[in-house]
Every structure is written in C-alpha cells, then in structure tokens.
Design a protein around this motif. Structure first.
Motif, mmCIF file in Angstrom:
data_model
loop_
_atom_site.group_PDB
_atom_site.id
_atom_site.type_symbol
_atom_site.label_atom_id
_atom_site.label_comp_id
_atom_site.label_asym_id
_atom_site.label_seq_id
_atom_site.Cartn_x
_atom_site.Cartn_y
_atom_site.Cartn_z
ATOM 1 N N THR A 43 0.861 -1.177 0.000
ATOM 2 C CA THR A 43 0.000 0.000 0.000
ATOM 3 C C THR A 43 0.894 1.222 0.000
ATOM 4 O OG1 THR A 43 -1.744 -1.132 1.243
ATOM 5 C CG2 THR A 43 -1.772 1.277 1.246
ATOM 6 N N VAL A 45 1.225 5.444 0.080
ATOM 7 C CA VAL A 45 0.573 6.700 0.444
ATOM 8 C C VAL A 45 1.411 7.844 -0.107
ATOM 9 C CG1 VAL A 45 -0.137 8.207 2.348
ATOM 10 C CG2 VAL A 45 -0.429 5.731 2.541
ATOM 11 N N ARG A 47 0.960 12.241 -1.104
ATOM 12 C CA ARG A 47 0.064 13.398 -1.090
ATOM 13 C C ARG A 47 0.155 14.250 -2.349
ATOM 14 N NH1 ARG A 47 2.550 17.825 3.214
ATOM 15 N NH2 ARG A 47 4.395 18.396 2.010
ATOM 16 N N ARG A 71 -1.897 -1.079 -3.817
ATOM 17 C CA ARG A 71 -2.980 -0.128 -3.548
ATOM 18 C C ARG A 71 -2.342 1.247 -3.371
ATOM 19 N NH1 ARG A 71 -6.290 0.356 2.143
ATOM 20 N NH2 ARG A 71 -7.693 2.073 1.554
ATOM 21 N N VAL A 73 -2.981 5.201 -2.142
ATOM 22 C CA VAL A 73 -3.846 6.094 -1.380
ATOM 23 C C VAL A 73 -3.256 7.493 -1.448
ATOM 24 C CG1 VAL A 73 -4.777 6.649 0.894
ATOM 25 C CG2 VAL A 73 -4.541 4.249 0.192
ATOM 26 N N GLY A 75 -2.829 10.793 0.200
ATOM 27 C CA GLY A 75 -3.011 11.317 1.546
ATOM 28 C C GLY A 75 -1.688 11.687 2.166
ATOM 29 N N ASP A 79 -1.362 11.034 8.528
ATOM 30 C CA ASP A 79 -2.747 10.626 8.746
ATOM 31 C C ASP A 79 -2.944 9.120 8.550
ATOM 32 O OD1 ASP A 79 -3.400 13.298 9.182
ATOM 33 O OD2 ASP A 79 -3.829 13.641 7.058
ATOM 34 N N THR A 80 -1.915 8.339 8.781
ATOM 35 C CA THR A 80 -2.043 6.891 8.568
ATOM 36 C C THR A 80 -3.129 6.288 9.447
ATOM 37 O OG1 THR A 80 -0.200 6.604 10.131
ATOM 38 C CG2 THR A 80 0.319 6.515 7.772
ATOM 39 N N VAL A 82 -5.941 7.423 10.082
ATOM 40 C CA VAL A 82 -7.253 7.633 9.470
ATOM 41 C C VAL A 82 -7.573 6.517 8.480
ATOM 42 C CG1 VAL A 82 -8.612 9.181 8.001
ATOM 43 C CG2 VAL A 82 -7.101 10.128 9.766
ATOM 44 N N HIS A 83 -6.541 6.013 7.823
ATOM 45 C CA HIS A 83 -6.736 5.055 6.731
ATOM 46 C C HIS A 83 -6.559 3.591 7.147
ATOM 47 C CE1 HIS A 83 -6.747 8.388 3.878
ATOM 48 N NE2 HIS A 83 -5.643 8.836 4.417
ATOM 49 N N PHE A 84 -5.768 3.334 8.183
ATOM 50 C CA PHE A 84 -5.395 1.953 8.501
ATOM 51 C C PHE A 84 -5.512 1.685 9.999
ATOM 52 C CE2 PHE A 84 -2.440 3.795 5.305
ATOM 53 C CZ PHE A 84 -3.003 3.221 4.167
#
Length: 233
Positions: A43, A45, A47, A71, A73, A75, A79-80, A82-84
């Motif tokens: 995954t 991440v 921004r 995957r 994301v 972001g 803010d990890t 928030v997602h996981f």
C-alpha cells in the motif's frame, strides 16, 4: 538502499512470506513496485498529485498479478491512523520524507503504530552530521562552515528542508517502541555527482563500493543519507 532493505527483510521474515508493506511518501512508486514484483502486498501513500499520477502510470504498465498487489492512497503520511488500523503492516517504509516535516515525532509515532509486533520500520533521512561534506567537497568553504551549526540545507530541488542526526533518531525510535536495530549510509561517494550524469560503465563496481562503504565505519557516518531500520517490540 534497496539491497540494504532486502537484507533486513530476508533476515527478519521467513523466506517466501508475503509481507504487508506500507510505503509512506511512495513518490512514483519505485520501491512499492519492486516489492510487489517480489510477491508482497503493498500500500502506497502519497500526497502530491503529480507523484500519484506517475505511480498510477507506472503501475498500469505492470502485469495483472502485480497490479493486484498494489494499492495507492492519496493522503498525508501523518494521517495513517485515518486510513489503517494499528498493527496492519509487517514493513513500513518512509524514505525521503522526514526532511520535509518540521516536527517529525508525531509522524514517526504514527508509523510505528502501523507495525505488527516484530515489524520493520525503514527510514531514509538526510544526515545532519554530514551536511558540510557536499559543500566542502565542492569547494564551497563558506557553505561548509555554515553547515556545521545547522540542521537546514537546500536540496537539489531548491527547497529549504531539514536533516536529522543519528543520535536524535535513535532516541526517537526507542521512544516509540521501534528501537534501532541496524543503520547504513547511502550515497557515501556519489552525493556530489550531477543529477543528469548517465550510468557509468562500471555501475556494478560503483554500487559494490557504495554498499561496502554504507555498512563500514567511518565511511557510513559521513554519508549524505542514513538508512535506519527499527523493529517494533
């Protein structure tokens, strides 16, 4: 750095285990795709929209089996949570991100929470203890003198960012429950090479020299970058 990371993964996880990897600040997806090709579930991440678009473009060129393992994301790495869910990953990468974060403690704590027990945290940071090296080797003596007393520097993109000291990060990793287990130098000899320089004919020899220096004192201590590996207790 990829060789160093593979060494850590091989040494800490059973051969053939498909790991859950989180790549925070994945950029265009170089490490994410490399690990997906090795069979891991990744995954990423990121921004920056341009980097997200580049990562999607690179992923689209991969075979179906690899695309299914990645995957992406969009972001912020801070803010990890928030997602996981906590403990969702075996390996967390954060490469080339901390220099853009003025106060990295909260980010590091969030990354550690993402790790399952025994999970590996891999950080790539600018080495504050070697900031004078690039200026000095380039003959910029005034710049070298200034660099001894600061954590700030101007990167190759022309941005004013910050560096980290090994001693400070060692304490920070211990404080978040992912104490430092191993560390390496990155770009010991090649930091002053031009960005547009082509690959040398003896690239493998250069990489072998860099890899050896990156694990050998005193060379690794003056590397441009530090690769730190912590393990979640």
């Amino acid at each position: 750095m990829a060789r160093q990371l593979d060494e850590q993964i091989t040494g800490r996880f059973p051969v053939g285990q498909r790991l859950r990897v989180l790549d925070v600040g994945m950029g265009q997806g170089t490490q994410a795709l490399r690990l997906a090709r090795a069979g891991h579930q990744v995954t990423g991440v990121e921004r920056e929209p341009a980097m997200v678009a580049a990562a999607w473009e690179a992923l689209a060129a991969e075979p179906d089996g690899i695309r299914e393992r990645v995957r992406i994301v969009q972001g912020d790495g801070r803010d990890t949570g928030v997602h996981f869910l906590p403990g969702s990953f075996d390996v967390v990468l954060c490469h080339g991100v901390l220099m853009y974060v003025e106060e990295p403690d909260a980010l590091l704590a969030g990354l550690a929470r993402m790790l399952a027990p025994g999970g590996l945290l891999s950080l790539l940071v600018r080495n504050a203890d070697a900031l004078a090296m690039r200026a000095g080797l380039s003959g910029d003596w005034a710049g070298a003198l200034e660099s001894f007393d600061t954590l700030s520097y101007r990167n190759r993109l022309g941005l004013d960012v910050r560096a980290d000291r090994l001693s400070t990060l060692t304490g920070a990793l211990a404080g978040i429950g992912a104490p430092l287990q191993s560390w390496y130098g990155v770009r010991v000899f090649t930091d002053t090479a031009a960005d547009d320089a082509g690959a040398p004919a003896d690239l493998e020899t250069l990489l072998a020299a860099e890899e050896r220096a990156g694990r050998t004192d005193p060379y690794r201590a003056v590397a441009a970058l530090l690769h730190l590996c912590g393990v979640r207790g």
